[in-house]
Design a protein around this motif. Sequence first.
Motif, short mmCIF file in Angstrom:
data_model
loop_
_atom_site.label_atom_id
_atom_site.label_comp_id
_atom_site.label_asym_id
_atom_site.label_seq_id
_atom_site.Cartn_x
_atom_site.Cartn_y
_atom_site.Cartn_z
N LEU A 264 0.72 -1.50 -0.01
CA LEU A 264 0.22 0.26 0.38
C LEU A 264 1.06 1.39 -0.02
O LEU A 264 0.75 2.12 -1.11
N VAL A 265 2.02 0.92 1.20
CA VAL A 265 2.96 2.26 1.20
C VAL A 265 3.41 2.47 -0.55
O VAL A 265 3.31 3.82 -0.67
N CYS A 266 4.12 1.64 -0.67
CA CYS A 266 4.91 1.60 -2.05
C CYS A 266 4.18 2.13 -3.15
O CYS A 266 4.70 2.87 -4.56
N ALA A 267 2.75 1.45 -3.06
CA ALA A 267 2.46 2.07 -4.61
C ALA A 267 1.32 3.26 -4.44
O ALA A 267 1.31 3.51 -6.05
N ALA A 268 0.82 3.58 -3.95
CA ALA A 268 0.67 5.17 -3.22
C ALA A 268 1.74 5.72 -3.35
O ALA A 268 1.56 6.99 -4.20
N ILE A 269 3.18 5.72 -2.90
CA ILE A 269 4.12 6.81 -3.14
C ILE A 269 4.15 6.27 -4.99
O ILE A 269 5.02 7.78 -5.46
N LEU A 270 4.75 5.52 -5.67
CA LEU A 270 5.16 5.44 -6.44
C LEU A 270 4.06 5.92 -7.63
O LEU A 270 3.95 5.91 -8.99
N LEU A 271 2.82 5.68 -7.00
CA LEU A 271 1.56 6.12 -8.14
C LEU A 271 1.83 8.10 -7.70
O LEU A 271 1.24 8.32 -9.71
N VAL A 272 1.88 8.32 -7.30
CA VAL A 272 2.71 10.03 -6.95
C VAL A 272 3.22 10.95 -8.29
O VAL A 272 3.40 11.27 -9.04
N LEU A 273 4.51 9.96 -7.82
CA LEU A 273 5.72 10.13 -8.16
C LEU A 273 5.75 9.50 -10.04
O LEU A 273 6.58 11.06 -10.39
N THR A 274 5.30 8.45 -10.26
CA THR A 274 5.06 8.13 -11.69
C THR A 274 4.01 8.68 -12.72
O THR A 274 3.20 8.33 -13.45
N SER A 275 3.23 9.44 -12.04
CA SER A 275 1.80 10.17 -12.43
C SER A 275 2.55 10.74 -13.62
O SER A 275 1.41 10.79 -14.23
N PRO A 276 2.79 12.03 -14.05
CA PRO A 276 3.20 12.78 -14.84
C PRO A 276 4.06 12.10 -15.81
O PRO A 276 3.41 11.67 -16.89
N ILE A 277 4.77 10.58 -15.70
CA ILE A 277 5.11 9.57 -16.91
C ILE A 277 3.81 8.65 -17.08
O ILE A 277 3.65 8.93 -18.59
N MET A 278 2.90 8.94 -16.42
CA MET A 278 2.05 8.18 -17.52
C MET A 278 0.70 8.68 -17.60
O MET A 278 0.70 8.27 -18.87
N LEU A 279 0.66 10.03 -17.93
CA LEU A 279 0.25 10.72 -18.54
C LEU A 279 0.64 11.68 -19.70
O LEU A 279 -0.57 11.00 -20.86
N VAL A 280 1.97 11.09 -19.73
CA VAL A 280 2.71 11.35 -21.32
C VAL A 280 2.52 10.16 -21.76
O VAL A 280 1.85 10.21 -23.21
N THR A 281 2.62 9.00 -20.98
CA THR A 281 2.39 7.90 -22.36
C THR A 281 0.97 7.31 -22.69
O THR A 281 0.97 7.22 -23.69
N ALA A 282 0.08 7.72 -22.41
CA ALA A 282 -1.42 7.91 -22.33
C ALA A 282 -1.61 8.87 -23.46
O ALA A 282 -2.08 8.23 -24.35
N VAL A 283 -0.92 9.95 -23.67
CA VAL A 283 -1.43 10.91 -25.00
C VAL A 283 -0.99 10.15 -25.79
O VAL A 283 -1.84 10.29 -26.99
N VAL A 284 0.78 10.09 -26.07
CA VAL A 284 1.29 9.42 -26.52
C VAL A 284 0.56 7.98 -27.51
O VAL A 284 0.64 8.06 -29.02
N ILE A 285 0.10 6.76 -26.46
CA ILE A 285 -0.48 6.32 -27.38
C ILE A 285 -1.73 6.33 -27.89
O ILE A 285 -2.27 6.05 -29.27
N ARG A 286 -2.52 7.53 -27.25
CA ARG A 286 -3.73 7.90 -28.21
C ARG A 286 -2.98 8.53 -29.37
O ARG A 286 -4.28 8.37 -30.56
N LEU A 287 -2.59 9.05 -29.61
CA LEU A 287 -2.13 10.20 -30.80
C LEU A 287 -1.76 9.65 -31.88
O LEU A 287 -1.95 9.62 -32.46
N TYR A 288 -1.08 7.85 -31.13
CA TYR A 288 -0.18 7.49 -32.27
C TYR A 288 -1.41 6.66 -33.17
O TYR A 288 -1.23 6.75 -34.77
N ASP A 289 -2.57 5.86 -32.56
CA ASP A 289 -3.36 5.27 -33.73
C ASP A 289 -5.28 5.48 -33.62
O ASP A 289 -5.22 4.72 -32.91
#
Length: 464
Positions: A264-289
């Motif tokens: 719980l602790v590690c997942a919550a921390i990593l979810l916050v820290l990686t949220s910018p990476i996840m947002l950019v990834t989501a946008v790139v995947i959507r724009l590709y196809d």
Amino acid sequence: MRQNESLKRLMMLALSVAGLCALTAFYAYMWYNYFYNHIFWKTGNRFNVNGHILVVGIYFVLLFFFSNTYGALKIGYLKPMDVFLSQLFALLCVNVLTYAQLCLMYGWFVISGEKMVPMTVYQLVFSAVWIWICNLIYRRAFPPRRLLLVHGERAIGDILNKFASRKDKYRVERCMNIKEGYDAIRAALPGYDAVVLWDIHTKDRNVLLKYCYSRSIRVYMMPKIPDVIVKGSTQLHLFDTPILLTRECALRVEQRIVKRIIDLVCAAILLVLTSPIMLVTAVVIRLYDGGPVLYKQVRCTRDAREFQILKFRSMRVDAEKDGVARLASKHDSRITPVGRFIRAVRIDELPQLINILKGEMSFIGPRPERPEIIAQYMEEMPEFAFRMKVKAGLAGYAQVYGKYNTTPYDKLKLDLFYIENYTVWLDLKLMLLTLKILFSPDSTEGVDAKQVTAMKHEMEEEEK
């Protein structure tokens, strides 16, 4: 011979410790000539000799801990590049922690990193040279062991290839089938440095193992599944009789509680820290196809319970239009260019942090498989179900010490080793080692193009 082995290993241990002392000396120089002066100028706190020794000593202890955890001390055991990569991760971890320590001593995030970065570069250059020198010394002190391979009816090509990948350590000079008889094998043993017992019947294996043990002959034995289970058992004593206990529950209740808290602790921390990476990834995947960002798939976790695993989509939308469940192969045409990148750096796995928060997965555990693939594996290997004695994981023992295309039988043995030898420290160690394999291309290598699952005989049968 045993005395010479001990002296050589002491020599290699001394060289490893000397390397750590040299790396610590880099920091000691920077501490006394730069960092300490800034701290004294800011705070007015003067350190005596013991204070300086304590600061440098803490650095050495951290360096030893991370070097040992990542395998940077295994000169000769690991390939030189693996040792260097391990040392790189150890130095990065230690120097980041040390930088945080210095900032706390001086004033939060006030000390500039302009000296820490060059120091790290110098340390890495020294490490590369030192590891190269130590590896040369190791090869002279420990020439490749001449091996005798004793095998059964199972094909030996795979194990021979694995030994051949480390020609600096092993040289299989002869292969003997167990059918040649005990007497012939015993007569051949004195001409070799060690014997490999590969997939022979337990009765035959035990006879040869006791024979070699009584004569101090080195043995490399490929364990069977019961061996892994027994290795993780608890030793008890009933009066003067030793008893081995294998528990009905893979993890005790207190272990499951601590493991869940860490998740719980590690997942919550990593979810916050990686949220910018996840947002950019989501946008790139959507724009590709223009297809969906997330890919949902049914997987199995503890006790074969099914759940929807979440991943960033790395393949075409119609990747499995034929309805056949299959693993990704080398140079798989179904993988998009975006997908190939996010798979290489493991970004595609980040949405599984949500699965962890929901309690469907754990941070560390056997990787969840699809029900259809599990069914295929269990037709020939019913023991594959043993992997589901614990919750599925984002990363696991088989991922750290194996590869994507590791055979199901070997993957099962690796995962069983984790289950039967579980400790909280083992989880934490595997988390640290997972960071290292993110940069290892072998860990993401797909199966062969003709394979549907990781069963290698599928391809062999098709080629017949």
